[in-house]
Each structure stands twice: as C-alpha cells, then as structure tokens.
Design an enzyme around this catalytic site. Structure first.
Site, PDB file in Angstrom:
ATOM      1  N   GLN A 181       0.890  -1.157   0.000  1.00 38.63           N
ATOM      2  CA  GLN A 181       0.000   0.000   0.000  1.00 38.63           C
ATOM      3  C   GLN A 181       0.930   1.209   0.000  1.00 38.63           C
ATOM      4  OE1 GLN A 181      -3.164   0.850  -0.435  1.00 38.63           O
ATOM      5  NE2 GLN A 181      -2.623   2.987  -0.052  1.00 38.63           N
ATOM      6  N   ASP A 193      -0.371  11.615   5.072  1.00 38.47           N
ATOM      7  CA  ASP A 193      -1.487  10.713   5.346  1.00 38.47           C
ATOM      8  C   ASP A 193      -2.696  11.473   5.902  1.00 38.47           C
ATOM      9  OD1 ASP A 193      -0.346   8.354   4.435  1.00 38.47           O
ATOM     10  OD2 ASP A 193       0.644   7.953   6.334  1.00 38.47           O
ATOM     11  N   TYR A 210     -12.471  14.239   0.356  1.00 38.74           N
ATOM     12  CA  TYR A 210     -13.464  13.413  -0.345  1.00 38.74           C
ATOM     13  C   TYR A 210     -14.816  14.120  -0.437  1.00 38.74           C
ATOM     14  CZ  TYR A 210     -10.386   9.339   0.374  1.00 38.74           C
ATOM     15  OH  TYR A 210      -9.347   8.468   0.368  1.00 38.74           O
ATOM     16  N   HIS A 224     -15.744   4.006  -7.322  1.00 40.57           N
ATOM     17  CA  HIS A 224     -14.766   4.963  -6.811  1.00 40.57           C
ATOM     18  C   HIS A 224     -13.372   4.675  -7.383  1.00 40.57           C
ATOM     19  CE1 HIS A 224     -13.166   7.814  -3.765  1.00 40.57           C
ATOM     20  NE2 HIS A 224     -12.097   7.050  -3.888  1.00 40.57           N
ATOM     21  N   GLU A 225     -12.925   3.443  -7.235  1.00 40.02           N
ATOM     22  CA  GLU A 225     -11.560   3.123  -7.697  1.00 40.02           C
ATOM     23  C   GLU A 225     -11.458   3.237  -9.211  1.00 40.02           C
ATOM     24  OE1 GLU A 225      -9.736   3.267  -5.286  1.00 40.02           O
ATOM     25  OE2 GLU A 225     -11.150   2.747  -3.701  1.00 40.02           O
ATOM     26  N   GLY A 279     -10.526   0.797   2.050  1.00 37.34           N
ATOM     27  CA  GLY A 279     -11.605   0.220   1.266  1.00 37.34           C
ATOM     28  C   GLY A 279     -11.074  -0.289  -0.059  1.00 37.34           C
ATOM     29  N   GLY A 280     -10.368   0.605  -0.730  1.00 32.54           N
ATOM     30  CA  GLY A 280      -9.801   0.218  -2.008  1.00 32.54           C
ATOM     31  C   GLY A 280      -8.639   1.112  -2.338  1.00 32.54           C
ATOM     32  N   MET A 281      -7.810   0.655  -3.244  1.00 33.00           N
ATOM     33  CA  MET A 281      -6.686   1.472  -3.698  1.00 33.00           C
ATOM     34  C   MET A 281      -6.617   1.346  -5.208  1.00 33.00           C
ATOM     35  SD  MET A 281      -4.241   3.532  -3.007  1.00 33.00           S
ATOM     36  CE  MET A 281      -3.344   4.275  -4.377  1.00 33.00           C
ATOM     37  N   GLU A 282      -6.597   2.508  -5.852  1.00 30.43           N
ATOM     38  CA  GLU A 282      -6.763   2.585  -7.298  1.00 30.43           C
ATOM     39  C   GLU A 282      -5.493   2.273  -8.080  1.00 30.43           C
ATOM     40  OE1 GLU A 282      -6.903   5.034  -5.028  1.00 30.43           O
ATOM     41  OE2 GLU A 282      -5.979   6.876  -5.738  1.00 30.43           O
ATOM     42  N   ASN A 283      -4.774   1.230  -7.695  1.00 30.12           N
ATOM     43  CA  ASN A 283      -3.546   0.920  -8.414  1.00 30.12           C
ATOM     44  C   ASN A 283      -3.869   0.682  -9.890  1.00 30.12           C
ATOM     45  OD1 ASN A 283      -1.927   1.054  -6.044  1.00 30.12           O
ATOM     46  ND2 ASN A 283      -2.801  -0.918  -5.419  1.00 30.12           N
ATOM     47  N   ARG A 303      -9.559  -3.124   8.333  1.00 30.47           N
ATOM     48  CA  ARG A 303      -9.797  -1.893   7.572  1.00 30.47           C
ATOM     49  C   ARG A 303      -9.994  -0.746   8.563  1.00 30.47           C
ATOM     50  NH1 ARG A 303     -14.918  -1.000   3.473  1.00 30.47           N
ATOM     51  NH2 ARG A 303     -14.490   1.190   2.987  1.00 30.47           N
ATOM     52  N   HIS A 323     -11.022   6.764 -10.357  1.00 33.75           N
ATOM     53  CA  HIS A 323      -9.639   7.237 -10.237  1.00 33.75           C
ATOM     54  C   HIS A 323      -8.843   7.039 -11.532  1.00 33.75           C
ATOM     55  CE1 HIS A 323      -8.984   8.714  -6.236  1.00 33.75           C
ATOM     56  NE2 HIS A 323      -9.415   7.620  -5.634  1.00 33.75           N
ATOM     57  N   GLU A 345      -9.323  12.925  -4.731  1.00 37.39           N
ATOM     58  CA  GLU A 345     -10.411  12.279  -3.994  1.00 37.39           C
ATOM     59  C   GLU A 345     -11.764  13.000  -4.134  1.00 37.39           C
ATOM     60  OE1 GLU A 345     -10.050   9.431  -3.226  1.00 37.39           O
ATOM     61  OE2 GLU A 345      -7.901   9.147  -2.939  1.00 37.39           O
TER      62      GLU A 345
HETATM   63 ZN   LIG Z   1     -10.035   7.465  -3.663  1.00 37.76          ZN
END
Ligand SMILES: [Zn+2]
Length: 617
Positions: free
Chosen positions: A150, A384, A392, A306-307, A279-283, A566, A310, A329
C-alpha cells in the site's frame, strides 16, 4: 483510495523542507527526474522481505547538479552504481541520512557525471511501512503466505528507492521472482493466464506517480468479469467476488460515456484479505479492494465505481502534492456518484451523497481550521492526514455545486475537457483553478462568482448555500427514527425489511451519540444487528451499543475488530471502547490479540487511539 472516515494518524506535522512544492519528499525534481524504473525483485516470504534492484532512468535538468537524491525508508542498501549506455557499471558513492520519523532516510548519490541510469541494489525491512506480510493462517484459505503493498501516501519509499512525490511520473518494467505456487500481480497489465512458474514480468507503459506502484502475491485465482476485466482473489473468495463485481464492464462503459475513453486497457480487481487497511486502492490496471464490500447484494459496489473513477481523476490527472489530494479524492467521489447514478439509479447516488454530506456536517466543526480547507496550508498537514473526509466529501460537494449551477451538460463537457487537457500530468490546486477560470466560471458568466470558488477551495467549513440532494427514502427514515426514539413506534414496527445497506447506515448514523440503552436493545431484538456479516452496519451498530453501555455486544464487537483490519471499519469501535476505563482495558486486550493480523498503518492508528486514552486517564 477509499477511506470514508477521518484518519486519526496523530498530528504528523511536517518540517517544511527546502522543496516547497512537495514537503513530503526529499526529491529535487528541478535537478533531475526519474523517467523510468526497471525493477527486479525476489519475494522472500520466510524473511518477510523483498530483495532486488531498482534501475532508474534519469533526465538531468540542471547541468550543474552534483547528486541524485532519493526517498527511502528502512531499506538496506547494498550497492549503488552508474549504468552507461553500453551496460558498463561504475560504483557510485552514496550517503544514507539518519531516519526521519515521517520522511524516512534521504539517500544522496554522488553523480556529477550525470549517468543516464543509476542502479540501487537493496533489501526491504520486514517492518516496511508499505508492505504487509501475512502468514497462511491470516489468509482466507490458510494454504500459502500472502503479501501486498500500500504505497499511498508516502510508503512506496519503504519498498523501492525513488523520488517518492506525486509530482514525478515514470513508466516501469518489473521482473518478480516468487515461490512457484504463488501468483504475483502488479499495478500494470496482468496476464490472467500466466502459469505459476515462479517468474512474472510486468510493464506499465503509462507514466505514473510513485504512490501507484503496487505489488501483491499469494494464493490467487482469477475469474473474468468482462471483456477487459477480471477479479483476482483467494480461491474460496473468487466466485463471490466475481458475482459482486459482475457489473464491472457496465461501470467502465458508463464512465467512458461521461468522460471519454478508459486510457489504461484492462481494469482488474484484486480482493485482499480482511487486513487490507483501506476500502480500495486505485492501483492502475489492478484495483486493490477490501473483502468487506462482498456483502452479496452489490450494495457496496460504489467502491468499484470509486476506484474505477480514479482511472480518470487521480491516475490520469494527479494531484502534484499531498496538500492537493482533493483533486484526486473530491473529483473521484463526484465521478463515483455519477457512475452509480448511471448504472444503479439516481436514488442510490443521492443516498450516498447525503450520507457523506451529513457525516461531514457533523465532523467538520471539530477539525482544526486548516484541515477544514480543500487546499490547506501545506505546512500544517501531513501526507497521510491530507486524506480526510474534507478531501473526499467537501471536494465532491463542491463539484456537485458546480454541476447544479452550470447545468449538467456544461459541467460534463467541462470535466471531460479537464481530464483531456491534463491527461498524464500532476497538477496543483492552482493549476486546476487557472484552467477552471476561463473554461467554466468565465465562460458562463453569472452562474458562480470567483469569490464563491475561493470560499469553497480556501475557506473553512461548508458554504451556507451548499446544495443537498433530496432523498424521499431517507426522509422517511428520519421520521421513523424520530418516532422510534419518542416511543411512538416500536422497534419491530420499523419499516426496515427492505432497507438497503445505505439506509441502515443512515438510520444508525443519525441516532444520538449516546442512545438510550433500552432503545438499542429493542432494536437488536427486532433486527438482530449483533453478529451482522455486513461490516458497514456492524461498525455503526457496535459503536452505538458500546457507547450506550451494552456489554452484551462486547464479544461480537471484539470478533469484528479482530477479523477486520480496515481502518475505517475497525477504529470507531476502539474509539467507543476507550471512553470508559473498563472499555479501555477491554480494547487493550482485543488489540493484543488482533495486532498481529493488522497492517502497519492500522496498528499505527489504533496505538494512537489507545495511547491518547491512556494519557487522558
Ligand atoms: Zn479514492
């Protein structure tokens, strides 16, 4: 990234480094820029480390530059060398500075001859802040170990030495060696049919910022969900995930209709074990997602919207510094709402917008003045910390306000043009505003004044006239909640049979902070909330029950806190527990059990909550 709640990371106030554009990085992009990364890694599960080398292609900007300065954290550097065009290597002198608590260790490589490429041979630490290593027991299928990265915000530097600033973009190639039974995926094009032969190769042909560098490896099965999408998950999870995410192609197509072609080719989703801290990460090409959205009825699929969003706002047009993260965001939360509306209808999109707006109205007043601003003073905000509800929810609220004032047709065309104009660039809030002024505000005079724009972007709180969507279903729930609390409607007479996840969230969100214990017990008796498999509902329910002093839920709450790492779904329960001495003692006990299964970031947040409570005792 999808967080959904303010992160209590403690106040990581940053020293304003000399590099005014990104105080969270030691990089000196005005001297030299990394343009391409060649990564060779070996995954060592027993040692919990990555061994390998990073070869950086360099674009020297200043003819007088003497050195290449990189970001690292807890890396063991074995060797640094220059690589000539003919492949000849020359050792380079380097200095690794003492570790800064926030920024890590500055790596200064003497390179007065401006080599085209520099190679760093290194090993990561088992405690790398950007990696989590799980034992087989900590996975769903308990067969093989698992690892994932992450990198957002400034954790890529804990597994690759690089210029770790979102202002700097590079392409990458990677070759990863792993145990033969393990599948490796990265934030690049992945081949679902790649045999498990222990060697995986990846290519990300688009220039990305370092926080989108990602890797995961484990016992992964693959299932196609469309012509350009698949889910990756542990074998026992993959069917459930493929069902929950079966609308992925519809979501991609809906977004393309709104904002132009998807620029990244494939869109795959990796479902991680429950310890994934977000929740999620937009890799890019491979969204990393929490399994807590697999609730069976697709009600939490907005995470995918959402992801996926991105892929336009964030990965395509990227905030240049963490202070500008609302460009990622806020825009993404707005686009997420539009995708939800296109695929699942306006009622659900309005419910989700209202949930976030109401939560922000409740929380923003307690935040520090600087933190209430979309574009805060960067000196007062850590990388962070910048990822808060304000980025958001105030960000998306601003965009919904623009849409309302300028009309959907004009605003959609504007946003599509914005994504095209800044594609594959990293920009600041001010660059966004410089584009907005002539192309939206000035183009349609009389819709919104520049002062109003500035109040949204640089002001505290929420502007008075910020529009709220109307939700008849939420209005009905407000009435039922009122009647229930007044004692004129019994718990079992609530019209809750057909409530979706969002409606339960809304009902619970607006109960008093400390609700009457007898009311909560009636609610639980009628609707069996204790033990719910839906973690969104569970998080809210247990928080209320703990606050009201209902000890009968403690064991179930502890199970929730141990199972789910989470941050957004687990830390509110810690916060509820620590309000009483007995609760604090119990929370300490739960944490001692749960800690080993938590991600380093989750550990950091929970330890912050417990330390603060102990101090206040
Ligand atoms: Zn996001």
């Amino acid at each position: 990234m999808r967080l959904l709640s303010a992160l209590a990371f403690g106040t990581l106030m940053l020293p304003l480094a000399a590099y005014a554009n990104d105080p969270n990085s030691y990089a000196q992009p005005d001297q030299v820029r990394v343009t391409h990364l060649d990564l060779e890694l070996t995954i060592d599960f027993p040692r919990k480390q990555l061994d390998g080398q990073a070869t950086l292609k360099l674009d020297w900007k200043n003819p007088k530059a003497q050195s290449l300065v990189l970001d690292t954290r807890d890396l063991k550097i074995a060797k640094v060398e220059a690589l000539a065009a003919d492949g000849k290597t020359t050792p380079l002198k380097y200095a690794l500075a003492p570790r800064d608590k926030v920024l890590g260790s500055k790596l200064t490589i003497a390179a007065p001859k401006h080599p085209a490429q520099v190679r760093i041979v290194y090993t990561t630490s088992p405690e790398a802040s950007g990696l989590q290593w799980l034992t087989p027991a900590q996975t769903a299928d308990k067969k093989l170990p698992f690892m994932f990265s992450q990198s957002e915000s400034i954790h890529a530097r804990s597994w690759v030495p690089l210029q770790d600033s979102p202002a700097i973009r590079f392409t990458y190639d990677a070759r990863v060696t792993a145990p033969k039974d393990v599948r490796v995926v990265m934030s690049a094009i992945n081949d679902a049919k790649h045999p498990l032969d222990g060697v995986f190769a990846f290519r990300q042909p688009h220039p990305i910022p370092s926080y989108l560098l990602a890797i995961s490896a484990g016992d992964l099965a693959v299932k196609e969900t469309g012509p350009r999408s698949a889910v990756y998950a542990e074998p026992s999870v993959v069917d459930k995930a493929a069902h929950e995410f079966e609308d992925t192609e519809k979501l991609i197509a809906a977004t393309e209709t709104l904002y132009g072609p998807y620029a990244w080719d494939r869109y795959d989703i990796l479902v991680l074990p429950p310890s994934f801290p977000f929740g999620g990460m937009e890799n890019p090409n491979m969204t990393f997602a929490t399994p807590t959205v697999l609730v069976g009825d697709k009600s939490l699929v907005s995470l995918v919207s959402h992801e996926l969003a991105h892929s336009w706002s964030g990965n395509l047009v990227t905030s240049a510094a963490w202070r500008d993260i609302w460009l990622n965001e806020g825009f993404t939360t707005y686009v997420q709402g539009r995708i939800t509306e296109a695929v699942y209808g306006k009622a659900l999109a309005d419910e989700e917008a209202l949930l976030s707006a109401r939560a922000l109205q409740k929380s923003i007043g307690a935040m520090a003045a600087n933190a209430q601003k979309l574009a805060p003073d960067p000196r007062g905000i850590g990388a962070d910390d910048a990822l808060s509800d304000v980025a958001y929810d105030k960000g998306s609220w601003f965009l919904r306000t623009l849409e309302q004032r300028f009309g959907r047709d004009h605003f959609d065309a504007y946003l599509k043009g914005y994504f095209r104009h800044f594609a594959f660039q990293s920009i600041t809030t001010e660059q966004m505003l410089d584009y907005m002024r002539p192309n939206l505000i000035g183009k349609y005079p009389g819709k919104m004044s520049w002062d109003e724009v500035k109040a949204w972007v640089y002001g505290e709180g929420i502007p008075q006239d910020a529009p709220l969507p109307d939700s008849p279903r939420f209005n009905a729930i407000d009435r039922e909640r009122t009647d229930f609390l007044a004692g004129t409607l019994a718990a079992d007479k609530l019209d809750a049979k057909g409530w979706n996840t969002q409606e339960w969230m809304y009902f619970l969100d607006r109960l008093p902070d400390v609700a009457p214990l007898d009311k909560l017990q009636q609610l639980d008796a009628a609707w069996r909330l204790t033990g719910t498999p839906n973690a969104e509902i569970g998080m809210r329910w247990y928080s209320h029950a703990i606050a009201a002093g209902d000890k009968s839920v403690w064991a179930a709450a502890a199970e929730h806190m141990t199972r789910i790492g989470r941050i957004y779904l687990t830390t509110p329960l810690y916060k509820a527990f620590v309000k009483t001495p007995e609760g604090l003692a119990y929370a300490e006990q739960v944490y001692a059990e749960a800690r080993a299964g938590y991600h380093p970031l989750t550990q950091q947040v929970v330890e912050g909550i417990l330390a603060k409570a102990r101090k206040a005792k």
